[in-house]
Write an enzyme that holds these catalytic residues in place. Structure first.
Site, PDB file in Angstrom:
ATOM      1  N   TYR A  23      10.783 -56.528 -30.004  1.00 51.67           N
ATOM      2  CA  TYR A  23      10.961 -56.192 -31.454  1.00 51.67           C
ATOM      3  C   TYR A  23      12.370 -57.025 -31.940  1.00 51.67           C
ATOM      4  O   TYR A  23      13.366 -56.130 -32.487  1.00 51.67           O
ATOM      5  CB  TYR A  23      11.105 -54.772 -31.908  1.00 51.67           C
ATOM      6  CG  TYR A  23      10.619 -54.456 -33.251  1.00 51.67           C
ATOM      7  CD1 TYR A  23       9.142 -54.721 -33.513  1.00 51.67           C
ATOM      8  CD2 TYR A  23      11.418 -54.030 -34.158  1.00 51.67           C
ATOM      9  CE1 TYR A  23       8.840 -54.508 -34.956  1.00 51.67           C
ATOM     10  CE2 TYR A  23      10.844 -54.109 -35.700  1.00 51.67           C
ATOM     11  CZ  TYR A  23       9.733 -54.147 -35.917  1.00 51.67           C
ATOM     12  OH  TYR A  23       9.027 -53.790 -37.115  1.00 51.67           O
ATOM     13  N   HIS A  28      19.368 -59.984 -31.224  1.00 51.95           N
ATOM     14  CA  HIS A  28      18.977 -60.677 -29.859  1.00 51.95           C
ATOM     15  C   HIS A  28      19.109 -62.449 -30.115  1.00 51.95           C
ATOM     16  O   HIS A  28      19.386 -62.773 -29.130  1.00 51.95           O
ATOM     17  CB  HIS A  28      17.284 -60.338 -29.949  1.00 51.95           C
ATOM     18  CG  HIS A  28      17.136 -59.139 -29.764  1.00 51.95           C
ATOM     19  ND1 HIS A  28      16.347 -58.078 -30.571  1.00 51.95           N
ATOM     20  CD2 HIS A  28      17.398 -57.955 -28.720  1.00 51.95           C
ATOM     21  CE1 HIS A  28      16.454 -56.916 -29.994  1.00 51.95           C
ATOM     22  NE2 HIS A  28      16.787 -56.903 -28.811  1.00 51.95           N
ATOM     23  N   ASP A 148      25.631 -52.306 -26.252  1.00 50.27           N
ATOM     24  CA  ASP A 148      25.242 -51.597 -25.199  1.00 50.27           C
ATOM     25  C   ASP A 148      26.522 -51.837 -24.334  1.00 50.27           C
ATOM     26  O   ASP A 148      26.386 -52.404 -23.136  1.00 50.27           O
ATOM     27  CB  ASP A 148      23.958 -51.947 -24.478  1.00 50.27           C
ATOM     28  CG  ASP A 148      22.900 -51.473 -25.611  1.00 50.27           C
ATOM     29  OD1 ASP A 148      22.398 -50.411 -25.664  1.00 50.27           O
ATOM     30  OD2 ASP A 148      22.585 -52.490 -26.239  1.00 50.27           O
ATOM     31  N   ARG A 185      15.696 -50.019 -33.033  1.00 54.26           N
ATOM     32  CA  ARG A 185      15.254 -48.567 -33.595  1.00 54.26           C
ATOM     33  C   ARG A 185      15.670 -48.568 -35.189  1.00 54.26           C
ATOM     34  O   ARG A 185      15.375 -47.460 -35.686  1.00 54.26           O
ATOM     35  CB  ARG A 185      16.011 -47.792 -32.748  1.00 54.26           C
ATOM     36  CG  ARG A 185      15.551 -47.387 -31.221  1.00 54.26           C
ATOM     37  CD  ARG A 185      16.213 -46.387 -30.386  1.00 54.26           C
ATOM     38  NE  ARG A 185      15.591 -45.878 -29.474  1.00 54.26           N
ATOM     39  CZ  ARG A 185      15.874 -46.574 -28.098  1.00 54.26           C
ATOM     40  NH1 ARG A 185      16.935 -47.304 -27.950  1.00 54.26           N
ATOM     41  NH2 ARG A 185      15.033 -46.368 -26.934  1.00 54.26           N
TER      42      ARG A 185
HETATM   43  P1  AMP Z   1      17.410 -54.222 -26.255  1.00 60.01           P
HETATM   44  O1  AMP Z   1      16.287 -54.957 -26.755  1.00 60.01           O
HETATM   45  O2  AMP Z   1      17.775 -53.041 -27.588  1.00 60.01           O
HETATM   46  O3  AMP Z   1      17.366 -53.384 -25.071  1.00 60.01           O
HETATM   47  O4  AMP Z   1      18.582 -55.138 -26.305  1.00 60.01           O
HETATM   48  C1  AMP Z   1      18.339 -56.345 -25.498  1.00 60.01           C
HETATM   49  C2  AMP Z   1      19.900 -57.025 -25.567  1.00 60.01           C
HETATM   50  O5  AMP Z   1      20.468 -57.216 -26.815  1.00 60.01           O
HETATM   51  C3  AMP Z   1      21.028 -56.162 -25.014  1.00 60.01           C
HETATM   52  O6  AMP Z   1      21.736 -56.573 -24.117  1.00 60.01           O
HETATM   53  C4  AMP Z   1      21.558 -55.570 -26.190  1.00 60.01           C
HETATM   54  O7  AMP Z   1      23.065 -55.133 -25.963  1.00 60.01           O
HETATM   55  C5  AMP Z   1      21.545 -56.930 -27.118  1.00 60.01           C
HETATM   56  N1  AMP Z   1      21.635 -56.369 -28.530  1.00 60.01           N
HETATM   57  C6  AMP Z   1      21.123 -55.284 -29.142  1.00 60.01           C
HETATM   58  N2  AMP Z   1      21.396 -55.171 -30.240  1.00 60.01           N
HETATM   59  C7  AMP Z   1      22.198 -56.134 -30.592  1.00 60.01           C
HETATM   60  C8  AMP Z   1      23.266 -56.439 -31.647  1.00 60.01           C
HETATM   61  N3  AMP Z   1      23.161 -55.770 -32.788  1.00 60.01           N
HETATM   62  N4  AMP Z   1      24.298 -57.334 -31.574  1.00 60.01           N
HETATM   63  C9  AMP Z   1      24.474 -57.730 -30.165  1.00 60.01           C
HETATM   64  N5  AMP Z   1      23.588 -57.782 -29.065  1.00 60.01           N
HETATM   65  C10 AMP Z   1      22.488 -56.865 -29.228  1.00 60.01           C
END
Ligand code: AMP
Length: 279
Positions: A23, A28, A148, A185
């Site tokens: 998503y 990302h 994160d 989210r």
């Molecule tokens: P997720 O799909 O939410 O598990 O995130 C995948 C990766 O993208 C993780 O390393 C997150 O920290 C990073 N990520 C998610 N949202 C952001 C954002 N707004 N800015 C930078 N990195 C992000």
């Protein structure tokens, strides 16, 4: 995937991995851009898309987590991603229903606080999955987001402690124009919840301003009480935690000053959002 990764390894090209739960959003894609830059023209970029069941608690949003592979694939293609690795649960945790998967990676020092306190099995699931991804994709560099912050620290520690032969790169937080940190989210934030969600970044700005105005350190307990009132002045918001800590060791700090790090988790209705920043 591992066979392909081994063939890349033999030719000596750099391989950048961006682990995601899909998503995809601009945050990302900023990680993908960094991975491309880090491995150079001849290098390969792999995005993994996997909603990892072991990092969700039993009462969390695993089954309703947003998924749209077709859209993700388009975004990856446009961003120049070489391979999307999107395994099934059966491939990642074969015969798990029989209890046939029984090996986990646990980081013990940095995991227990903050996210680990609110989500007790979260980091065990995340580090186990990330270790598996590193063994499958054999990256020379993996890019994580500062969104994160604790996860990035935990992964760095795992890589150091277990001698994974790769670099961890951490990308800055990508935000919406009003300051809300991008997150898959955020899709849950319908109606006025989206407006109220700005309270996380506003809470951070509030502490940053206070720390900058005062030459003496501020008491964490006072800041925490003030922030609870501030956050919960939004009708749908409930503060889960706010923590002030050393950016390297993640050790809690009672006297908060410039250079301390702050992280918070807030429920907006049923949606749990996190944010963090250096003060
Ligand atoms: P997720 O799909 O939410 O598990 O995130 C995948 C990766 O993208 C993780 O390393 C997150 O920290 C990073 N990520 C998610 N949202 C952001 C954002 N707004 N800015 C930078 N990195 C992000």
């Amino acid at each position: 995937m591992q066979r392909l990764a081994k063939s890349w390894q033999r030719t000596g090209v750099g391989v950048g991995l961006v682990p995601t739960m899909g998503y995809l959003h601009a945050g990302h894609l900023s990680l993908v851009q960094r991975a491309s830059r880090l491995v150079g023209k001849s290098g390969k970029v792999v995005v993994s898309i996997y909603v990892n069941p072991t990092q969700f608690g039993p009462k969390e949003d695993f089954s309703r987590y947003p998924r749209d592979f077709a859209r993700d694939a388009k975004l990856c293609r446009a961003a120049g991603v070489d391979v999307i690795f999107a395994p099934s649960n059966d491939e990642m945790y074969p015969r798990n229903d029989n209890g046939d998967f029984s090996t986990y990676v646990t980081e013990a020092q940095l995991s227990p606080g903050m996210e680990g306190a609110s989500r007790p099995t979260h980091f065990r699931g995340a580090t186990t999955l990330v270790a598996k991804l590193f063994n499958i994709v054999l990256p020379t560099v993996a890019v994580f987001g500062a969104k994160d912050y604790q996860q990035a620290a935990v992964v760095k520690r795992m890589v150091r402690d277990l001698n994974f032969p790769l670099k961890i790169d951490v990308a800055p937080i990508f935000r919406e124009a009003d300051g809300l940190a991008m997150s898959s989210r955020n899709k849950y934030l319908v109606g006025d919840l989206r407006n109220q969600a700005v309270v996380l970044s506003r809470a951070i700005q509030r502490v940053q301003a206070a720390v900058r105005k005062n030459s003496r350190p501020l008491l964490g307990t006072k800041l925490r009480a003030d922030l609870k009132r501030f956050v919960e002045s939004e009708p749908a918001a409930r503060l889960d935690y706010v923590e002030f800590f050393d950016p390297q060791t993640l050790a809690p700090i009672s006297k908060v000053a410039r250079g301390s790090h702050m992280a918070l988790a807030v429920y907006l209705g049923k949606t749990r959002l996190i944010d963090n920043a250096r003060l």
